[in-house]
Motif scaffolding. Sequence first.
Motif, mmCIF file in Angstrom:
data_model
loop_
_atom_site.group_PDB
_atom_site.id
_atom_site.type_symbol
_atom_site.label_atom_id
_atom_site.label_comp_id
_atom_site.label_asym_id
_atom_site.label_seq_id
_atom_site.Cartn_x
_atom_site.Cartn_y
_atom_site.Cartn_z
ATOM 1 N N ALA A 214 0.650 -1.200 -0.271
ATOM 2 C CA ALA A 214 0.335 -0.044 -0.270
ATOM 3 C C ALA A 214 0.896 1.426 -0.179
ATOM 4 C CB ALA A 214 -1.302 -0.193 1.588
ATOM 5 N N LEU A 215 1.709 1.004 0.569
ATOM 6 C CA LEU A 215 3.168 2.515 0.705
ATOM 7 C C LEU A 215 4.190 2.400 0.302
ATOM 8 C CD1 LEU A 215 3.301 2.923 4.342
ATOM 9 C CD2 LEU A 215 1.326 3.846 3.242
ATOM 10 N N SER A 216 3.954 1.099 -1.263
ATOM 11 C CA SER A 216 4.722 1.640 -3.127
ATOM 12 C C SER A 216 5.306 1.842 -2.960
ATOM 13 C CB SER A 216 4.776 -0.088 -2.975
ATOM 14 O OG SER A 216 3.364 -0.014 -3.688
ATOM 15 N N GLY A 217 4.540 3.227 -2.967
ATOM 16 C CA GLY A 217 4.627 4.513 -4.031
ATOM 17 C C GLY A 217 4.833 5.113 -3.602
ATOM 18 N N ASN A 218 5.879 5.863 -2.403
ATOM 19 C CA ASN A 218 5.846 6.428 -1.545
ATOM 20 C C ASN A 218 6.984 6.630 -1.060
ATOM 21 O OD1 ASN A 218 2.636 6.165 -1.071
ATOM 22 N ND2 ASN A 218 2.878 7.986 -0.461
#
Lengths: 152, 275
Positions: free
Chosen positions: A126-130
């Motif tokens: 879920a946080l892979s794009g941050n």
Amino acid sequence: MEKFKLNTQEVEVPKDLTRRLLDVIRVDQGLTGTKESCQEGECGACMVLIDDEIYNSCLVPVGNVIGKSVETIEQFKEREIYKRIEEAFVKAGAVQCGFCTPGMVMATYALLKTGEKHSLEDVKLALSGNLCRCTGYQTIFKAVQLLQEEVE
Amino acid sequence: MFETIMPSTLDEALEYMHKKTYSPLAGGTDLMIRARNWQGSTRHFKGDVLLISHLDSLKRIWVDEEAYHMGALVTQAQAASSKVLPNYFKAVVSQMATPAIRNAATLGGNIVNAASVADLLPPLYLADARLVLRSLNETREISIQEFIVKKYTTSRRPDELLTEIILPKIKCDTFVYEKMGQRRASILSKVSFLAVRTQTDVRVAIGALNDTVIRSRAMEHKIAKGVPFDEIIQGYEALYESHDDKRSTKSYKETVATNLLKNWLEVNHFEKGID
């Protein structure tokens, strides 16, 4: 004149429909909570909500949000769920320089609003794009897991 | 300065495209990066732009007896969470990019871009997908192989818009999808390997290695017949045409592709044949 909703305001869409939503937010409207970093959708610092879904505002031509509702961290921080996210981030020490934080908060919200309980692997995805250059991520994962504990 | 048009319907979009060449711009996750410029300044689009992401008629997913149909503006997030699309397809699309990118990026964008690393192409080759291209006066349907000419080049005419992806229903008892990259998420593939099998048939697609997807019906028949693994592997290796690039070396990618293939052959005990 075409419009979209930015937080609580109706905003006129600029003539150049390919102007980045990020530039409308930061440059035209002076809302600097949304950050600019990589300019290519990799880092998530510019993440905003469009009709309550996360998007990288550096890649959104403003024409794509006509008639839609855009929410930045300035408005999102008034929400009850923001206060819970903030508390968890503080408790876990998930903020250092803070540049990635508005985006991390948005991505965390996108996971939480599913209402389901997620594994650590799901949290990471879920946080892979941050991207965060300070914390090494572990404290951020910890914060999101603290929030997960509240999910029945 | 380029012109930006926002047509209100698909027909209106096709009328504009009939008169002049435009770059159709949907989710923006690729074209907005290519047009990058300093903060606050006008984007560097080389030609005129047609904004199409609001054309709702191209956002549907539907199923009939033979195939799954996806509008070209279906987003990756929409496809990944679809209740009707097949699992092997959803496994591919759900591993593309990141959650926020998947909310914006469209299936059509990934296909039309025709990058050698486009992750959607292996499942489309695997199922012998067909694409619907519309222009003002014509609707034509072509295979994915006819559409992808080479890396970054398609057979779409400037007046045509990709409107629909037709994914034929194929039998699939089990499937394997391996995406190899520098990290687990938010990464462009170095090599991808997609294979499905049934009691009597197999299909294999290897992505990101060559400029276009590797798919060989002849080799699939050999696998099903139980031809020795060495011969199968040599057969596929003869199809490799990779080269060193900024993500990886030729040697690494080809070794990984062969290992993924070999592992899948062994795990499925294809030495006995299934035909």
